[in-house]
Structure formats: C-alpha cells, structure tokens
Design a protein around this motif. Structure first.
Motif, mmCIF file in Angstrom:
data_model
loop_
_atom_site.group_PDB
_atom_site.id
_atom_site.type_symbol
_atom_site.label_atom_id
_atom_site.label_comp_id
_atom_site.label_asym_id
_atom_site.label_seq_id
_atom_site.Cartn_x
_atom_site.Cartn_y
_atom_site.Cartn_z
ATOM 1 N N ILE A 338 2.839 -14.285 47.528
ATOM 2 C CA ILE A 338 3.883 -14.503 48.538
ATOM 3 C C ILE A 338 3.456 -15.567 49.539
ATOM 4 C CG2 ILE A 338 5.116 -13.420 50.456
ATOM 5 C CD1 ILE A 338 5.062 -10.808 48.859
ATOM 6 N N LEU A 339 2.223 -15.471 50.028
ATOM 7 C CA LEU A 339 1.748 -16.446 51.014
ATOM 8 C C LEU A 339 1.671 -17.843 50.417
ATOM 9 C CD1 LEU A 339 -1.032 -14.370 52.812
ATOM 10 C CD2 LEU A 339 1.203 -15.022 53.715
ATOM 11 N N MET A 340 1.207 -17.947 49.170
ATOM 12 C CA MET A 340 1.139 -19.263 48.543
ATOM 13 C C MET A 340 2.537 -19.835 48.325
ATOM 14 S SD MET A 340 -0.784 -21.705 47.427
ATOM 15 C CE MET A 340 -2.430 -21.164 46.928
ATOM 16 N N ALA A 341 3.479 -18.975 47.948
ATOM 17 C CA ALA A 341 4.856 -19.442 47.760
ATOM 18 C C ALA A 341 5.459 -19.912 49.079
ATOM 19 C CB ALA A 341 5.705 -18.328 47.154
ATOM 20 N N LEU A 342 5.201 -19.173 50.173
ATOM 21 C CA LEU A 342 5.722 -19.582 51.475
ATOM 22 C C LEU A 342 5.097 -20.894 51.932
ATOM 23 C CD1 LEU A 342 5.793 -16.139 53.356
ATOM 24 C CD2 LEU A 342 7.745 -17.455 52.517
ATOM 25 N N ALA A 343 3.789 -21.026 51.714
ATOM 26 C CA ALA A 343 3.131 -22.280 52.098
ATOM 27 C C ALA A 343 3.675 -23.444 51.272
ATOM 28 C CB ALA A 343 1.619 -22.146 51.910
ATOM 29 N N SER A 344 3.903 -23.210 49.996
ATOM 30 C CA SER A 344 4.452 -24.265 49.144
ATOM 31 C C SER A 344 5.863 -24.641 49.572
ATOM 32 C CB SER A 344 4.458 -23.801 47.681
ATOM 33 O OG SER A 344 3.149 -23.533 47.233
ATOM 34 N N ALA A 345 6.675 -23.617 49.896
ATOM 35 C CA ALA A 345 8.037 -23.894 50.332
ATOM 36 C C ALA A 345 8.072 -24.639 51.659
ATOM 37 C CB ALA A 345 8.817 -22.582 50.459
ATOM 38 N N ALA A 346 6.995 -24.494 52.457
ATOM 39 C CA ALA A 346 6.939 -25.189 53.755
ATOM 40 C C ALA A 346 6.505 -26.644 53.626
ATOM 41 C CB ALA A 346 5.982 -24.456 54.696
ATOM 42 N N MET A 347 6.109 -27.059 52.430
ATOM 43 C CA MET A 347 5.617 -28.427 52.257
ATOM 44 C C MET A 347 6.603 -29.492 52.746
ATOM 45 S SD MET A 347 2.841 -29.989 51.075
ATOM 46 C CE MET A 347 2.079 -29.009 49.783
ATOM 47 N N PRO A 348 7.910 -29.361 52.484
ATOM 48 C CA PRO A 348 8.835 -30.388 53.003
ATOM 49 C C PRO A 348 8.821 -30.504 54.523
ATOM 50 C CG PRO A 348 9.907 -29.077 51.302
ATOM 51 C CD PRO A 348 8.611 -28.397 51.616
ATOM 52 N N LEU A 349 8.452 -29.415 55.213
ATOM 53 C CA LEU A 349 8.396 -29.476 56.678
ATOM 54 C C LEU A 349 7.453 -30.578 57.142
ATOM 55 C CD1 LEU A 349 8.923 -28.223 59.535
ATOM 56 C CD2 LEU A 349 6.921 -26.781 59.101
ATOM 57 N N PHE A 350 6.332 -30.729 56.444
ATOM 58 C CA PHE A 350 5.341 -31.719 56.880
ATOM 59 C C PHE A 350 5.804 -33.132 56.532
ATOM 60 C CE2 PHE A 350 3.292 -27.689 56.077
ATOM 61 C CZ PHE A 350 2.718 -27.453 57.312
ATOM 62 N N ALA A 351 6.528 -33.257 55.430
ATOM 63 C CA ALA A 351 7.102 -34.567 55.122
ATOM 64 C C ALA A 351 8.137 -34.956 56.177
ATOM 65 C CB ALA A 351 7.739 -34.542 53.734
ATOM 66 N N ILE A 352 8.965 -33.977 56.587
ATOM 67 C CA ILE A 352 10.026 -34.268 57.563
ATOM 68 C C ILE A 352 9.444 -34.545 58.942
ATOM 69 C CG2 ILE A 352 12.009 -33.274 58.766
ATOM 70 C CD1 ILE A 352 12.586 -31.708 56.151
ATOM 71 N N THR A 353 8.564 -33.649 59.422
ATOM 72 C CA THR A 353 7.991 -33.860 60.759
ATOM 73 C C THR A 353 7.110 -35.095 60.785
ATOM 74 O OG1 THR A 353 6.189 -32.316 60.204
ATOM 75 C CG2 THR A 353 8.094 -31.433 61.392
ATOM 76 N N GLY A 354 6.399 -35.354 59.689
ATOM 77 C CA GLY A 354 5.593 -36.569 59.633
ATOM 78 C C GLY A 354 6.440 -37.821 59.738
ATOM 79 N N TRP A 355 7.575 -37.835 59.022
ATOM 80 C CA TRP A 355 8.492 -38.972 59.107
ATOM 81 C C TRP A 355 9.077 -39.103 60.497
ATOM 82 C CZ3 TRP A 355 9.986 -43.292 56.869
ATOM 83 C CH2 TRP A 355 9.613 -43.537 55.562
ATOM 84 N N LEU A 356 9.470 -37.988 61.119
ATOM 85 C CA LEU A 356 10.037 -38.049 62.466
ATOM 86 C C LEU A 356 9.027 -38.568 63.472
ATOM 87 C CD1 LEU A 356 12.077 -34.701 62.562
ATOM 88 C CD2 LEU A 356 12.977 -37.039 62.385
ATOM 89 N N LEU A 357 7.783 -38.122 63.347
ATOM 90 C CA LEU A 357 6.740 -38.620 64.252
ATOM 91 C C LEU A 357 6.477 -40.100 64.017
ATOM 92 C CD1 LEU A 357 4.295 -35.583 64.046
ATOM 93 C CD2 LEU A 357 5.533 -36.331 66.081
ATOM 94 N N TYR A 358 6.515 -40.507 62.747
ATOM 95 C CA TYR A 358 6.309 -41.920 62.424
ATOM 96 C C TYR A 358 7.430 -42.779 62.994
ATOM 97 C CZ TYR A 358 6.608 -46.120 59.522
ATOM 98 O OH TYR A 358 6.732 -47.418 59.083
ATOM 99 N N LEU A 359 8.692 -42.328 62.811
ATOM 100 C CA LEU A 359 9.824 -43.087 63.334
ATOM 101 C C LEU A 359 9.800 -43.121 64.859
ATOM 102 C CD1 LEU A 359 12.639 -41.832 60.936
ATOM 103 C CD2 LEU A 359 11.489 -44.048 60.904
ATOM 104 N N ASP A 360 9.395 -42.016 65.470
ATOM 105 C CA ASP A 360 9.286 -41.988 66.931
ATOM 106 C C ASP A 360 8.232 -42.977 67.407
ATOM 107 O OD1 ASP A 360 9.826 -40.545 69.559
ATOM 108 O OD2 ASP A 360 7.672 -40.267 69.381
ATOM 109 N N ARG A 361 7.126 -43.037 66.689
ATOM 110 C CA ARG A 361 6.062 -43.994 67.042
ATOM 111 C C ARG A 361 6.556 -45.424 66.886
ATOM 112 N NH1 ARG A 361 0.765 -43.109 67.289
ATOM 113 N NH2 ARG A 361 1.071 -41.061 66.379
ATOM 114 N N ARG A 362 7.267 -45.697 65.803
ATOM 115 C CA ARG A 362 7.789 -47.045 65.588
ATOM 116 C C ARG A 362 8.787 -47.426 66.676
ATOM 117 N NH1 ARG A 362 7.780 -49.478 60.559
ATOM 118 N NH2 ARG A 362 8.929 -51.113 61.673
#
Length: 784
Positions: A338-362
């Motif tokens: 269950i924990l591994m599945a939840l962590a895997s499902a959360a992977m897009p969160l880091f892509a999204i927040t990473g992109w938002l932080l990158y765009l904010d920096r730009r």
C-alpha cells in the motif's frame, strides 16, 4: 559552487525526466494491485471451486489442455491456495519470445474465458516498462530510473537542514503556507516522506533496465559460483526441437524436493534438449509472496540438478530473489504494498510542483532582467562625464536620468560610479556632472569612500574641467551635504571651474530638483522637459498583517500593495510613499521586501510614535489610517548600491527589526537565481513575538536555500544579546565565508545595529580589510 551545480542538474533532469517518471509512477501504482483488481472484476473466471479430490497432476492437466487448445504447453503456474485459477503458457511462435497465456481450472483442466481487464493491465505494464514503445521506450524508462536515483540523493543533499536531528525540519508540512513556499514544501517534504520508497523502486527497477546492473547485482549478492549464475532455466532465443518430458517424474521430483508445505509452483519447460526444467516454488510459511525457492529438474527422470532453497540462502541472495517483491513493496507485506503504491501514485506531484517551481523561477528571473533594463541604456561617449555616489540609490537614479536628458538633447554621455572613476578618466574629462549623496552626518556613501581616500587628499591637474554638482542630503544632520561640499571644494582647488553653484536637495525636494533641471537647460541651451523624478502613481493597498501582535515593542506590519501593470523593481530597491494624512507631507522611503514575480509589493513597517503618543506620518498612514482597498501615492526608487551580486558568491545578510525587508528581497532574488550560499543574521526583541517571517525563514533553512541562520533576541535572557554579538561569536565562520569571496549586506537601524556591526567587523577583520571589502563592493549597507 557544488551545491549550485547540483541544483541546476536537479531541475534540468527534473523538467526532462519528470513527466516520464510521473507516468511510470501512476502505471506502477495501478499495476501493483493487478491481482486483487482482476479477481474482483472476474469472480466467475479467476475463482474456481475447491474440490475434495484435489487438483489434477501436471501430466493429466497438460494432456487435457493440449487436447482442448491444440497447442504445446511450455509452462504451468499453479497456486493451491484460496481457489485461485491457474495459468498455462504455450510455446511461442517462431520469432517471438513469449507465447500466449490462458487461465484454467487446476481441478478439472478446463480452460477459462479471457478475464475482463487483462488488456488494460497489459497496457499498464507496457507503459510502465517500455512506455508502449518497445526497445526505445525501455531506454527512456531506464534513463529515467537512473534520474530518479539521482533525484533522491541530490534532493536529500540540497534540502539537508541545519538542524538535521529535528524531525519537524524534515517531515512537517505547513498547510498555512501559500504560493511558492507551499509548492516547495509539497516538493521537499513529500519527497522526504517518499524517499525510501523511491530509492527502493529505483535500485530494484534498474535490475530490469540494464544488463550490466543485473549482472553486477548478481555477482554481488548471489551465492552460486560465477559459472552457475544466470537464468536457471537456460532459455535461449533460438528455439530447437523440444525435449521429451515425463510430467509424472517432474511432479514427483518437485514434491520430494519441496515437501508437504508446497503452496504454489511455476514450472517452465526447457526450449532445447539437454537443458533442465526450471521450477520456482513457494512454501506455505514463506516470508513474503515472492520468497521463491529455485529447482532444476531433469525433464525425463525428474532428478534434481539444482536446488536453491530461499530459507538456506544468504541475506544477499534472498534480496536478489526478492527483487520484484522489493520493487512492489510485497517484501514488507500488505502495508508495504500500500505504501509503495501510494508513493508511486504521488510521483506526478513532484513533476507538477517541480515544473511550477521552475516556471516561477523563470518568471522571476525575467522580471529581474526587465528591471535591470530600465536602469541601463544612457549610452557612452566623451561629451559629458556623469559621476555618481549613491547610498540608497537615489543619486544613481538621478544620474542616469540626467544622462538621459542630456542624451535626448543630442549630447554624448558617459556614466560612472565614483567607486570606479579613475584619476586618469577624471583628468581627461572636459565637462562633468557629479550627482552625489551624503550618508549620515557628512560621510561619503560606502561606495565612494575609496574615491575620497584615493583622490580627495591628492593634487590632480583639472584645469580643463568644467563641472556641476547635484548634492543630496538631509537637513536634520549638522553636516548637510557634507561629502558633496568636500568634493566641490576639492575640484575647485584642482583648477576645475564650477558651471554654477551646487544644487543641494533636502530629502529629494521636487522644487530643488526642478532648479537643477532648469540650470542644465540653461547650460545646454535646450529646454529639458522630462522630469528628473518619476511622478507618484496610485497603487492599491491590498492589506496588512501584524507580525508581532503580542510584542512588548512597537507593532510591526507586513503591508501588501498591488503594483501598476508593468511596474518592476529589483531586490534592494526602495518604495517612496507620500502620506495623505498631513499637509505638506514629504517622500517616506521603505525597503521593498518582495520581488515583482510575487504578484504584490510587500513592505515591513514598524509603527513609529511621537512623544505625545501620536503615530508617525508614514508608518501611521500605512499601518493604521489607510484602509485596505484605498489608493496610495507611491513611486519606485532604484537602489543599485544594494542590489544583490550577479554571480554566485556567498552572501552574508545582517539586519535587525524592519531591516529584514531589504534582506528578504535579496534572499528571494538569490534563491530565484539558484544561489543558495546565503547566511542571515537577524535580531529583534523576543523570539516568541518578534521573529518576523518565522515559518518562511525556517522553511528556507530546512530546504537548504538558506545555508545558515543566526538569531539574536535581545530580551530573551538577562544579558542583552544583539546581532553584532552573534557576528562576533561566528568570527571563524565569517573569515571562512569571506575567504570564499562572500559579500556582506547590512540593512536596518544606523544607530545601534549598523554601527555595532561595523565595530565588530573592524575588530574581527581590521580596518584595512574592511575598507578593501567596501571598495570592492563586498560590504554594502542600506541603513536609516
């Protein structure tokens, strides 16, 4: 420098591999419970009736299945628990690695209908491993898995908090944060929560990604001699004539080897003569659902040629056998899955927040570049030399605008700071304008102190120079415009001729600046229409928040204004506010505490009170009298003497009270630029009430964007401790940072803090070293 490079690689790989990892995470999470979901969707297909007579022996199962399907069986997978359907694998057609698979009833040998959802989960697996793109997709997912490993390790290093043993610094998410700070918390704190799972997924996922990794892991962890390692079934890519098989002998050999606790087994027949049949079997008391023992059997005799019991293997070999269980979390039971599945499902969160932080920096970097563009561009030439000496930025601003007016009148100009003006350049000039401010009671601005020491005590032949002086000062000081007067007198003694009497401006007085403009017009013979000062504009007061409601000192507020469209400024700049609460009120200057990309201009304002208890004009207007939604008359003032360095040198920020405003904008600009070697020393009265922007600063410290934070709360102990005392305590670290090229920026009260910091710096570094830092632009102050 290393941390900056690591950060750049982190976000560069993040914006390239983040989307792939997000897809891999989602598909992996879905596939991790494929068995349970498929059985729930297909209760009539994947569940069979358990019969007292027991399951049929492999020989009879194979005979019935081959007769019904007309294909040769190459393998069986049977689970004797819970009435699960079994699987049969048929020999692959020529040129293919895998043959078709069907579910069947192990009690009757009856082939079952294809279950619903099988094609969907087949697609999920293809996307997870190959992006449904075959070998090309495999290379992309393999590289992304390596990137995930890098993200885990580099992210851990980049956000390593100073208080590493404080669990809250690692794991606490502040839901009250907004904007970029909240995005960063989502990215960093959730990343810490998922770190172990992602490391496990990456280290095991590489097993299927690269042959060199799988072979290296096998050599490292396996128990078998090197010559015996490899695929226990010995399956090859070129099918030959299939060997003869005695299923009764194979079944007897499996039962004898596994014993009465045999729970499930997977038989794969050899695809060429001379090779053993391979069996993976699971005992009823196995540690986890993938704790398989391995068995090699002679196809005709059933004799055991190789037997590797899971329970008898070394820990490393058990890990090697459990690669899939570790990858899916099964190794740690249902909770692990269950924990591994939840962590895997959360992977897009880091892509999204990473992109938002990158765009904010730009976006913020773009705003900074635009702001720089508004200061530059007066042009170069030998017609007029315009020298400036600025403490707060007004003198430089007026110098550039004076240059613009002269250039608009068709006259070439060259603008230089007195800090950079050489004796040779001054001696060669024929016409010059000096726009200089005086700091405090008659002192030269920090940037011009080297110029005064180098030249104002020497004799320089300036007989061909004609000049004019615009002097900026404050009449509350006894030596009003003292530095400008010394400069004017020295120029006269060197033979230079003053074109007209110096124009002395008290606190940016408009009428006096108009006189300066008129004098320039008379001198050039051209009517100069453009104003030297920007007009005040109306900005909306968005709101204010008291930062120390229970403090024993004066109340301090975070004031937020809505900028006009197109308004831009840089870290270190000032905002002039014209209060409406008194007739004849003059320009009040406040350090800006935010960047244009934040969407609002923020100030940190302390309420000032007169002896009779009445509020000060500017602070009273901003913190009490002007209501949210009201329009305020303001204008921006460039303060280039307090702009952050353009390079990645370390930065030491020192301030007290509302001086945090200017330091906060500098810190934000550094973070936007990817420069994290920042040290803040901040002082106030009491930590419980006067620690302004506490959560924000502690979050930056936890994320590593602020390398060090030293605090001095004077009233929290019997003996008062000030920010200069913290600086003295950190003398060794101060030397270390300065040896690395650090610059020191001081913002806050002149009396007390700034003077005390200056004394400590002279005590620790020496007068000569401090003056050298000042002349090199590595010791800058915005004090009041």
């Amino acid at each position: 420098m290393f941390k900056q490079i690591l950060f750049q690689l982190h976000w560069l790989l993040g914006i390239s591999a983040g989307l792939v990892l997000g897809l891999m995470g989602l598909t992996g999470a879905l596939y991790s419970f494929e068995g349970e979901i498929m059985r729930a969707l297909n209760p009539q297909v994947l569940r069979v009736e358990v019969r007292e007579s027991g399951m049929l022996a492999p020989a009879e199962l194979v005979a019935r299945i081959e007769a019904a399907e007309g294909k040769t069986v190459s393998g069986l997978s049977v689970d004797g628990r819970d009435g699960n359907a079994a699987r049969v694998f048929f020999t692959p057609p020529a040129g293919e690695r895998r043959g078709p698979m069907r579910f069947f009833d192990p009690y009757s040998g009856e082939l079952l209908a294809p279950p619903v959802g099988q094609s969907f989960f087949g697609l999920m697996l293809q996307l997870h491993r190959f992006l449904a793109m075959g070998e090309t997709g495999k290379q992309i997912t393999a590289a992304s898995t390596l990137a995930l490993l890098f993200f885990c390790l580099s992210g851990l290093y980049l956000r390593w908090p100073r208080r590493a043993l404080n669990w809250r610094a690692w794991l606490a998410l502040d839901w009250g944060k907004k904007g970029r700070a909240f995005k960063w918390d989502l990215h960093a704190v959730f990343g810490t929560w998922c770190l172990v799972f992602y490391l496990c997924a990456a280290l095991t996922g590489l097993y299927w990604s690269y042959d060199w990794y799988r072979q290296g892991l096998t050599r490292l962890l396996g128990d078998a001699p090197a010559a015996q390692r490899g695929n226990p079934g010995g399956r090859g890519a070129a099918p030959q004539a299939l060997p003869e098989v005695d299923y009764r002998a194979l079944w007897q050999g499996l039962q004898d080897a596994a014993g009465p606790q045999l729970a499930s087994w997977n038989l794969r027949l050899p695809d060429r003569p001379g090779q053993p049949a391979s069996v993976l079997y699971l005992l009823s008391d196995a540690e986890h659902p993938r704790a398989y023992s391995q068995l090699g059997l002679e196809p005709l005799s059933g004799r055991v040629s190789r037997h590797v019991r899971y329970a008898d293997s070394s820990f490393g070999a058990r890990l090697l056998t459990s690669v899939y269980a570790l990858h899916s979390g099964e190794y740690f039971g249902l909770a692990g899955r269950i924990l591994m599945a939840l962590a895997s499902a959360a992977m897009p969160l880091f892509a999204i927040t990473g992109w938002l932080l990158y765009l904010d920096r730009r976006r913020k970097q773009r705003a900074i570049r635009l702001a720089k563009g508004t200061v530059a561009g007066a042009g170069e030439g030998q017609g007029w030399l315009i020298g400036f000496a600025s403490q707060s930025g007004l003198a430089e601003q007026l110098a550039w605008r004076t240059a613009g007016l002269l250039q608009a009148a068709g006259m070439p100009v060259q603008v230089q700071s007195l800090a950079e003006l050489s004796e040779q350049a001054l001696a060669q000039a024929r016409r010059a304008v000096f726009v200089v401010s005086t700091f405090g009671d008659g002192e030269a601005p920090d940037s011009a102190r080297g110029f005064e020491r180098r030249l104002l005590g020497r004799e320089v032949a300036l007989g061909d120079l004609n000049y004019a002086v615009l002097a900026l000062g404050d009449r509350q000081y006894r030596k009003f415009c003292g530095f400008a007067r010394r400069l004017h007198d020295w120029l006269g003694r060197q033979g230079a001729r003053s074109l007209f009497a110096p124009v002395e401006v008290d606190n940016g007085d408009h009428a006096t600046l108009a006189i300066w403009q008129r004098r320039l017009g008379e001198l050039t013979g051209v009517t100069l229409q453009a104003p030297l000062e920007q007009p005040f504009a109306e900005w909306r007061l968005l709101g204010r928040e008291c930062l120390n409601p229970s403090s024993g000192g004066a109340l301090t507020f975070l004031v937020r204004l809505q900028p006009l469209a197109g308004a831009s400024w840089q870290a270190g700049d000032l905002l002039q506010v014209l209060p409406h609460n008194a007739e004849g009120a003059v320009p009040r200057d406040y350090s800006i505490a935010s960047l244009p990309g934040d969407g609002a201009l923020e100030l940190i304002v302390r309420q000032a009170r007169h002896g009779d208890g009445s509020l000060g004009l500017g602070s009273g207007w901003l913190t009490a009298e002007a209501q949210p939604g009201a329009m305020l008359r303001v204008r921006l003032r460039a303060n280039s003497a307090f702009h952050p360095p353009a390079d990645a040198r370390p930065l030491i920020l020192i301030g007290n009270g509302t001086g945090l405003a200017g330091l906060r904008s500098l810190l934000q600009a550094r973070i936007v630029a990817g420069h994290w070697r920042n040290w803040l020393l901040f002082g106030e009265r009491r930590a419980a009430h006067d620690f302004y922007c506490r959560e924000e600063l502690q979050g930056l410290l936890a994320s590593g964007e602020l390398a060090r934070l030293d605090l001095a709360f004077s009233r929290d102990q019997a003996e008062k401790i000030y920010v200069q005392d913290r600086l003295r305590e950190a003398a060794a670290e101060l030397h270390h940072w300065l040896d690395e090229g650090a610059a020191i920026y001081v913002c806050g009260s002149l009396d007390g803090m700034a003077a005390g910091v200056d004394r400590v710096l002279r005590e620790v570094l020496g007068d000569a070293a401090l003056e050298h830092l000042r002349e090199a632009g590595r010791y800058r102050r915005d004090v009041y």
